[in-house]
Structure formats: C-alpha cells, structure tokens
Design a protein around this motif. Structure first.
Motif, short mmCIF file in Angstrom:
data_model
loop_
_atom_site.label_atom_id
_atom_site.label_comp_id
_atom_site.label_asym_id
_atom_site.label_seq_id
_atom_site.Cartn_x
_atom_site.Cartn_y
_atom_site.Cartn_z
N GLU A 171 -8.42 -7.93 0.48
CA GLU A 171 -7.55 -6.75 0.49
C GLU A 171 -6.09 -7.17 0.57
OE1 GLU A 171 -7.21 -2.55 2.88
OE2 GLU A 171 -7.77 -4.30 4.06
N GLN A 172 -5.77 -8.08 1.50
CA GLN A 172 -4.40 -8.55 1.64
C GLN A 172 -3.93 -9.32 0.41
OE1 GLN A 172 -2.52 -7.48 4.16
NE2 GLN A 172 -4.37 -6.35 4.76
N ALA A 173 -4.85 -10.04 -0.22
CA ALA A 173 -4.51 -10.78 -1.44
C ALA A 173 -4.13 -9.81 -2.56
CB ALA A 173 -5.69 -11.65 -1.88
N LEU A 174 -4.87 -8.72 -2.69
CA LEU A 174 -4.55 -7.71 -3.70
C LEU A 174 -3.16 -7.12 -3.46
CD1 LEU A 174 -7.94 -5.80 -4.09
CD2 LEU A 174 -6.63 -6.79 -5.97
N VAL A 175 -2.87 -6.84 -2.20
CA VAL A 175 -1.57 -6.27 -1.85
C VAL A 175 -0.45 -7.25 -2.19
CG1 VAL A 175 -0.10 -5.54 0.07
CG2 VAL A 175 -2.46 -4.69 -0.09
N GLN A 176 -0.61 -8.52 -1.80
CA GLN A 176 0.43 -9.51 -2.05
C GLN A 176 0.61 -9.80 -3.54
OE1 GLN A 176 2.70 -10.72 0.07
NE2 GLN A 176 1.77 -9.22 1.46
N TYR A 177 -0.48 -9.89 -4.25
CA TYR A 177 -0.44 -10.08 -5.71
C TYR A 177 0.36 -8.95 -6.37
CZ TYR A 177 -2.38 -9.42 -10.47
OH TYR A 177 -2.56 -9.20 -11.83
N THR A 178 0.10 -7.73 -5.93
CA THR A 178 0.78 -6.56 -6.51
C THR A 178 2.25 -6.54 -6.13
OG1 THR A 178 -1.30 -5.30 -6.35
CG2 THR A 178 0.73 -4.04 -6.68
N LEU A 179 2.54 -6.77 -4.85
CA LEU A 179 3.94 -6.74 -4.39
C LEU A 179 4.79 -7.78 -5.10
CD1 LEU A 179 3.95 -6.18 -0.52
CD2 LEU A 179 4.69 -4.61 -2.32
N SER A 237 13.34 9.31 -18.02
CA SER A 237 12.11 9.38 -17.22
C SER A 237 10.91 8.91 -18.03
CB SER A 237 11.88 10.80 -16.68
OG SER A 237 11.68 11.72 -17.73
N ARG A 238 10.92 9.16 -19.34
CA ARG A 238 9.83 8.66 -20.20
C ARG A 238 9.83 7.14 -20.21
NH1 ARG A 238 9.32 6.37 -24.82
NH2 ARG A 238 11.54 6.55 -25.31
N LYS A 239 11.01 6.53 -20.30
CA LYS A 239 11.11 5.07 -20.30
C LYS A 239 10.59 4.49 -18.99
CE LYS A 239 15.08 4.44 -23.42
NZ LYS A 239 16.51 4.01 -23.48
N LEU A 240 10.95 5.14 -17.87
CA LEU A 240 10.50 4.63 -16.58
C LEU A 240 8.99 4.79 -16.44
CD1 LEU A 240 11.45 3.30 -13.99
CD2 LEU A 240 11.68 5.58 -12.96
N MET A 241 8.46 5.89 -16.93
CA MET A 241 7.01 6.09 -16.89
C MET A 241 6.30 5.00 -17.71
SD MET A 241 4.81 9.45 -18.01
CE MET A 241 3.09 9.62 -17.51
N GLU A 242 6.82 4.70 -18.86
CA GLU A 242 6.23 3.65 -19.69
C GLU A 242 6.33 2.28 -19.03
OE1 GLU A 242 8.13 3.99 -23.47
OE2 GLU A 242 6.90 5.71 -24.11
N GLU A 243 7.42 2.05 -18.28
CA GLU A 243 7.56 0.79 -17.55
C GLU A 243 6.49 0.70 -16.45
OE1 GLU A 243 10.69 -1.63 -14.69
OE2 GLU A 243 11.42 0.06 -15.87
N PHE A 244 6.26 1.80 -15.73
CA PHE A 244 5.22 1.82 -14.70
C PHE A 244 3.86 1.54 -15.32
CE2 PHE A 244 7.15 4.57 -11.06
CZ PHE A 244 8.27 3.76 -11.05
N MET A 245 3.58 2.16 -16.45
CA MET A 245 2.29 1.97 -17.12
C MET A 245 2.13 0.52 -17.58
SD MET A 245 2.43 5.50 -19.30
CE MET A 245 1.39 4.85 -20.61
N SER A 246 3.21 -0.07 -18.08
CA SER A 246 3.16 -1.46 -18.53
C SER A 246 2.83 -2.39 -17.36
CB SER A 246 4.50 -1.85 -19.16
OG SER A 246 4.52 -3.21 -19.52
N ILE A 247 3.43 -2.11 -16.21
CA ILE A 247 3.16 -2.91 -15.01
C ILE A 247 1.71 -2.78 -14.59
CG2 ILE A 247 3.63 -3.02 -12.52
CD1 ILE A 247 6.59 -2.34 -13.24
#
Length: 461
Positions: A191-199, A313-323
């Motif tokens: 669980e902690q590994a998933l969190v750190q990998y994501t952060l 906001s569309r660009k930021l949404m696409e950036e979130f999706m890419s991540i």
C-alpha cells in the motif's frame, strides 16, 4: 432591485467582472476575497488571532445572468432531464421574476433565500462529448494492456490475501463494522509502495503535495457538489458537530483554495494529496464485495485550477488522464478508458472520464479512477477566483482526478499477478519501494483471529 448578495456578470459594460446590480445603476463591487484580506489585516491590528477566526462561508456566486435568462430555459431544462432530473429551472426563473417585482425588503430576502436553494440543485452544463443516458451508454475511448491468461482458475483477492496471511476482511465488525479490511505485513508495505510510486510521479509532473484534514465543514462538501443531507448521502457526519468526514481528497483540496484570489500567472495550479476517504455507501452486489467498495480507504488525489477557459480546463483534464495512463501502464494493468454519460456526471462535472481495470477472478471491469472537468461549478460555490491581465476578477475552472485508489489497485495486483503456487508477483515499478522484494509469500506465523461470537463468550466468562 436590491442586490441581497446576488452577483451577476456585468451586462452594461461587458467587462466580465463580477458586479452587483442595484436598480438601474452599475455599481462596481470589491471582491469577497479582497474584503477577507482587509478583515484579516483589521483583526491582526486588533490583536485577533487567525487561529480563533471561524471559517466564513459565503453565499455561492451563481451565474444568474445565465440561469435567469428565459432564453436559456429550454437548454437548461433539457440538460437537467439528460442528467438525473434534479433541479427546477422553471421555478427558479419564476422566483427570479417575483424578486424583481417585489417591493418589500423582508419578502425580497425570503425570495433571495429561495432562489439560492433552487440554484443549488441545478447541475453543471454537460459536454457535447458526454453520451446521453446511464452508464450503459458510456463510450469506449481506449484499451491498454492485455488480458492475462491463467493455466489455473484465478482466486479472488480475498482468497489470495487470506491464504498469504496479509489480508483480513473477516471478524472486523468489532472495529469499524463490515465493508472494511486490514492490510498486514507485506500487503501494508505494498500500500505504501503504491502511494510513494504515485507521489513521485506526480511531483515529477509539477504537482505540489498538500497534507489535508479529513474533517471538513459540510459547506465545503456541498460546494464541491456532494449532498451532506438526505437518504442518499454518502457522507459521514460527526455527532453534535457541524462537521463531516471527507469522502475524497478532492473536497479538502478544493477547500484549500476557498475564498482565494489567485493571479493569472499562477495558473494552472496543480496540487495533490494522500488522504483517507470515508464513505457511508455499501453494496450488495457480489462482485463488489471484499475490498472493492469499502467505508474507509487511502487514495492519492489530483486537483487543479485554471483560468476561466474551456480550452485550459480541457488541457488540464487531458494532462490528468495522461498521468493516470502512465501510472496504470507502469503497473502492468489491463484497463480501458470510458467517456461517461450524462447520468454519471453528478452535479459538478461538465465532463467525466473513467478508467476501469479487468478483475480476473470475478471477470468484470472495475473502476480504478475518475477524472472530471467541473468548469466554474465548484469555484462559484467556494469563491475561488483569479485576477486576469486586465485585473478583472473571474472564477477559476477546476479539474480533479484519481491518481491511486489503493484498495482497487491492490485488488487488481493480487488477482492479476497471482501464481499457481499462491504467491503474488510485485510489479517491477513498486519493487524499489519495497526493498527490492519481488513477490508476496505466505508469512511464517499467521495471526490468529478470534471470531466475534467466541470473543464475546470469553469476555462474559
């Protein structure tokens, strides 16, 4: 007509600043955030500590020029019907007309209160990209990875975790009731590994990490578009206090910006958090039992604000999706990307994209992330503003997205990466966060759990 706090876009000079209307005169108004700064300075001069100052929740600044224009009636009504039918725009416009014709100040205040309550139920507009209907109408946009083939019948995550002695979902009713779990040993480390990998991935993408409170004011939750009252609410409320437990990191992250006026050159602003999420929802659906839908879990959430531009906001949404896609591809998931239909948007979202991973044991697609473009819905409720290059004060647009919903990713990893021997292979990208450990194996000494009924008899004796 008296203003009574109703704020609309200036129609006279088309300056797009927020102003008040009083009679036929155009009166410029100092923004709420500027007044808050002045009040803060005044308190400091008077020796009043900011720690003792209560949270000031103001009336949401709805787009009255849009909502109350009879030319928009059919458009707004049609949008309400395409979503979940919540909201009465006809009554709102009728109340607006009454307010304009009323002469009694006391009656004007009553009508103003009614108007704000009616506006609170009107959902955000819907994107032309959002299919009309319920979740069965979702459009498949992309599919990533391959469905794993097993030489044996894959076990459920509960079976795998229990056999390894790292997951407990039984005998938990003495703690937080059903729909909860314990991660033990290596699984707690995973669980902690998933969190750190994501952060670490989010930090590399320019996000600022924010530690947020789990207890927040219901007005912040309502401002994000989630109801805190009624039979269908998923929100836990604290007894005898006007406070709630946050259902998602999106809520306190949005609250972080409440009453703020940012500068245009700070935008877009991207922040993220690791938080515990509390939800009163339960499910009797067999495939959602176990750790798929629980009352409390850890999640990494992304939140951002942009200028008042649909393109930004569309660009930021696409950036979130890419991540999100980068994170899930890195974990080796087999997942799909869906354009969600109007009935799945909730009140705040203008557009929503979900990602679902294939869960091998019960053979279903389970949601692992959601990304929403909320345009100015949340910022109008929470007074999140910015000043543009001409010093006009405008509402920001907001975007939110799940980066890591821990239990559901754990569920997928346990089921997809299980071996015939009962071990679980750890995704390569997570191994550095687990001291190079390559797999989960059965612990030497399994913790012995005492059933609740047996424990009760022991206590009685």
């Amino acid at each position: 007509m008296a203003s009574f706090g109703l704020r609309v876009l200036c129609q006279k000079c088309s300056c797009h600043q927020l102003n008040r209307i009083k009679g036929s005169k155009h009166l410029s108004s100092i923004t709420y955030s500027q007044r808050l700064v002045q009040k803060k300075k005044q308190n400091q001069n008077q020796g009043v500590s900011p720690w003792n100052s209560p949270l000031v929740i103001k009336t949401p600044e709805y787009d009255w020029s849009f909502l109350c224009d009879t030319n928009n009636l059919s458009q707004i009504k049609d949008n309400i019907e395409k979503r979940k039918g919540v909201g009465d725009i006809e009554k709102l416009q009728a109340t607006w007309k009454q307010l304009q014709d009323e002469t009694s100040d006391s009656r004007k205040q009553e009508l103003t209160n009614d108007l704000n309550k009616l506006a609170a139920d009107i959902p955000n507009t819907s994107s032309h990209l959002s299919p009309v209907g319920d979740e069965s109408e979702a459009n498949l946009l992309e599919t990533h990875g391959e469905k794993k083939e097993f030489s044996f019948k894959p076990k459920s995550c509960i079976q795998v975790g229990s056999n390894l002695g790292v997951l407990r979902t039984e005998y938990v009713s003495l703690t937080t009731g059903t729909s909860t779990y314990y991660f033990i040993g290596d699984l707690a480390q995973l669980e902690q590994a998933l969190v750190q990998y994501t952060l670490q991935h989010l930090i590399s993408k320019g996000f600022s990490v924010v530690s947020v409170p789990d207890i927040i004011h219901p007005a912040v939750i309502e401002g994000c578009g989630f109801k805190t009252t009624g039979e269908k609410t998923q929100v836990y409320k604290l007894n005898d206090q006007d406070l709630c437990l946050a259902g998602t990191g999106e809520m306190p992250l949005a609250g972080y910006f409440i009453n703020e006026t940012l500068n245009y050159n700070e935008l877009p602003k991207k922040i993220c958090t690791v938080s515990r999420c509390f939800r009163a929802e339960t499910s009797n659906i067999e495939i959602e039992r176990g750790i798929y839908r629980v009352h409390q879990f850890t999640k990494v959430e992304m939140f951002g604000v942009t200028s008042a531009s649909p393109e930004e906001s569309r660009k930021l949404m696409e950036e979130f999706m890419s991540i999100q896609k980068e994170l899930f591809i890195g974990l080796g998931l087999h997942f799909r990307v869906l354009e969600m239909p109007t009935q799945e948007l909730g009140a705040p979202a203008h557009r929503k994209i979900d990602m679902e991973a294939w869960m091998p044991s019960k053979e279903f697609w389970g949601e692992i992330s959601s990304t929403s473009d909320c345009t100015d819905f949340q910022s109008r409720h929470l007074s999140i503003m910015y000043s543009d290059e001409q010093d006009n004060i405008l509402h920001t647009f907001s975007v939110n997205g799940t980066a890591c919903a821990v239990p559901r990713l754990i569920m997928n990893i346990l089921e997809t990466n299980q071996t015939a021997d009962g071990d679980v292979l750890i995704p390569t990208v997570l191994q550095p966060y687990m001291d190079g450990k390559e797999k989960l194996t059965k612990i030497d000494k399994k913790i012995k759990f005492i059933p609740a009924n047996k424990l009760h008899r022991m206590i009685q004796k």
